[in-house]
Scaffold this motif. Structure first.
Motif, mmCIF file in Angstrom:
data_model
loop_
_atom_site.group_PDB
_atom_site.id
_atom_site.type_symbol
_atom_site.label_atom_id
_atom_site.label_comp_id
_atom_site.label_asym_id
_atom_site.label_seq_id
_atom_site.Cartn_x
_atom_site.Cartn_y
_atom_site.Cartn_z
ATOM 1 N N ALA A 4 0.657 -1.092 -0.094
ATOM 2 C CA ALA A 4 0.359 -0.240 0.056
ATOM 3 C C ALA A 4 0.831 0.871 0.113
ATOM 4 O O ALA A 4 0.930 2.234 -0.670
ATOM 5 C CB ALA A 4 -1.028 -0.257 1.140
ATOM 6 N N SER A 5 1.818 1.501 0.659
ATOM 7 C CA SER A 5 3.101 2.375 1.130
ATOM 8 C C SER A 5 3.415 2.759 -0.237
ATOM 9 O O SER A 5 3.902 4.150 -1.007
ATOM 10 C CB SER A 5 3.744 2.846 1.622
ATOM 11 O OG SER A 5 3.340 2.115 2.927
ATOM 12 N N VAL A 6 4.027 1.471 -0.785
ATOM 13 C CA VAL A 6 4.322 1.758 -2.394
ATOM 14 C C VAL A 6 3.147 1.870 -3.525
ATOM 15 O O VAL A 6 3.528 3.114 -4.662
ATOM 16 C CB VAL A 6 5.176 0.059 -3.337
ATOM 17 C CG1 VAL A 6 5.375 0.361 -4.533
ATOM 18 C CG2 VAL A 6 5.838 -0.210 -1.734
ATOM 19 N N PRO A 73 10.892 -3.874 -4.620
ATOM 20 C CA PRO A 73 9.688 -3.015 -4.410
ATOM 21 C C PRO A 73 8.433 -3.979 -5.454
ATOM 22 O O PRO A 73 7.055 -3.921 -5.353
ATOM 23 C CB PRO A 73 9.947 -2.460 -3.941
ATOM 24 C CG PRO A 73 10.787 -1.714 -3.731
ATOM 25 C CD PRO A 73 11.938 -3.547 -4.372
ATOM 26 N N LEU A 74 8.837 -4.206 -6.590
ATOM 27 C CA LEU A 74 7.886 -3.847 -7.545
ATOM 28 C C LEU A 74 7.916 -5.106 -8.183
ATOM 29 O O LEU A 74 6.667 -5.810 -8.717
ATOM 30 C CB LEU A 74 9.038 -2.474 -8.998
ATOM 31 C CG LEU A 74 8.949 -1.459 -9.488
ATOM 32 C CD1 LEU A 74 9.689 -1.374 -10.308
ATOM 33 C CD2 LEU A 74 7.534 -1.036 -9.291
ATOM 34 N N ASP A 79 3.312 -9.515 -7.327
ATOM 35 C CA ASP A 79 2.962 -10.175 -6.484
ATOM 36 C C ASP A 79 1.762 -10.595 -6.126
ATOM 37 O O ASP A 79 0.097 -11.180 -5.905
ATOM 38 C CB ASP A 79 4.181 -11.270 -5.434
ATOM 39 C CG ASP A 79 5.118 -11.487 -5.914
ATOM 40 O OD1 ASP A 79 5.399 -11.936 -7.233
ATOM 41 O OD2 ASP A 79 6.061 -11.473 -5.556
ATOM 42 N N TRP A 80 1.203 -8.552 -5.302
ATOM 43 C CA TRP A 80 -0.107 -8.382 -4.818
ATOM 44 C C TRP A 80 -0.914 -8.465 -6.206
ATOM 45 O O TRP A 80 -2.510 -8.819 -5.853
ATOM 46 C CB TRP A 80 0.066 -7.180 -4.014
ATOM 47 C CG TRP A 80 -1.051 -6.705 -3.432
ATOM 48 C CD1 TRP A 80 -1.450 -6.892 -2.422
ATOM 49 C CD2 TRP A 80 -1.867 -5.974 -3.924
ATOM 50 N NE1 TRP A 80 -2.814 -6.256 -2.101
ATOM 51 C CE2 TRP A 80 -2.758 -5.092 -3.524
ATOM 52 C CE3 TRP A 80 -2.336 -5.186 -5.441
ATOM 53 C CZ2 TRP A 80 -4.296 -4.667 -3.257
ATOM 54 C CZ3 TRP A 80 -2.658 -4.306 -6.134
ATOM 55 C CH2 TRP A 80 -4.653 -3.886 -4.715
ATOM 56 N N ARG A 85 -5.208 -10.250 -11.040
ATOM 57 C CA ARG A 85 -5.293 -10.361 -13.129
ATOM 58 C C ARG A 85 -5.788 -11.628 -13.375
ATOM 59 O O ARG A 85 -5.924 -11.808 -14.379
ATOM 60 C CB ARG A 85 -3.548 -10.556 -13.263
ATOM 61 C CG ARG A 85 -2.842 -10.173 -15.141
ATOM 62 C CD ARG A 85 -1.377 -10.523 -14.294
ATOM 63 N NE ARG A 85 -0.454 -10.702 -13.439
ATOM 64 C CZ ARG A 85 0.196 -9.382 -13.217
ATOM 65 N NH1 ARG A 85 0.093 -8.492 -12.615
ATOM 66 N NH2 ARG A 85 0.626 -9.918 -11.693
ATOM 67 N N GLU A 86 -5.881 -12.767 -12.375
ATOM 68 C CA GLU A 86 -6.514 -14.366 -13.144
ATOM 69 C C GLU A 86 -7.807 -13.251 -12.586
ATOM 70 O O GLU A 86 -8.886 -14.379 -13.636
ATOM 71 C CB GLU A 86 -6.136 -14.851 -11.144
ATOM 72 C CG GLU A 86 -6.749 -16.260 -11.698
ATOM 73 C CD GLU A 86 -6.501 -17.112 -12.440
ATOM 74 O OE1 GLU A 86 -6.831 -17.247 -13.299
ATOM 75 O OE2 GLU A 86 -5.130 -16.962 -13.247
#
Length: 105
Positions: A4-6, A73-74, A79-80, A85-86
Motif C-alpha cells: 500500500a505504501s509503494v 519492491p516492484l 505478486d500482490w 490479474r487472474e
C-alpha cells in the motif's frame, strides 16, 4: 515498506515519470531534470521519496549521484496484483466463450 505504501509513492505522477526514465538505465539527477522539465529541487525531493520507499538506489560516481530502479519492491507489487490479474483473465475467458457462443448461433 508495505505494498500500500509503494502504491502511495507511485501515485504521484512525477515519481512515475522518473521511474519511466530510469527504466532505460541509471541516470544522474541533471539528466532527469532535463528529460522531465521538472526543477532540480523537485526531482531531488521525488528521488528522496523513491529512495526511502526502496524503489530506487543511488551510486556515487565522483561528483555525480546516479540513480537506478530497484526491482524488489516492484516484484512485491506484481505478486500482490497476481490474484487480480487472474480474476480479469477468468472474466475475459468467460466473455470470449460467451461471444463465441453468440457467433455460432
Amino acid at each position: 515498506m508495505t505494498t500500500a505504501s509503494v502504491f502511495q509513492v507511485l501515485g504521484e505522477p512525477s515519481r512515475l515519470a522518473i521511474l519511466e526514465v530510469l527504466r532505460e538505465g541509471e541516470r544522474p539527477v541533471g539528466e532527469l531534470v532535463g528529460r522531465l522539465g521538472i526543477s532540480q529541487p523537485a526531482v531531488s525531493k521525488h528521488l528522496r521519496v523513491l529512495k526511502e520507499a526502496g524503489l530506487v538506489a543511488v551510486r556515487v560516481d565522483a561528483q555525480r549521484r546516479l540513480y537506478r530502479i530497484r526491482t524488489e519492491p516492484l516484484v512485491e507489487v506484481d505478486d500482490w496484483l497476481a490474484p487480480y490479474r487472474e480474476l480479469w483473465n477468468t472474466h475475459l475467458d468467460l466473455l470470449a466463450a460467451h461471444l463465441e457462443r453468440r457467433r455460432q448461433e
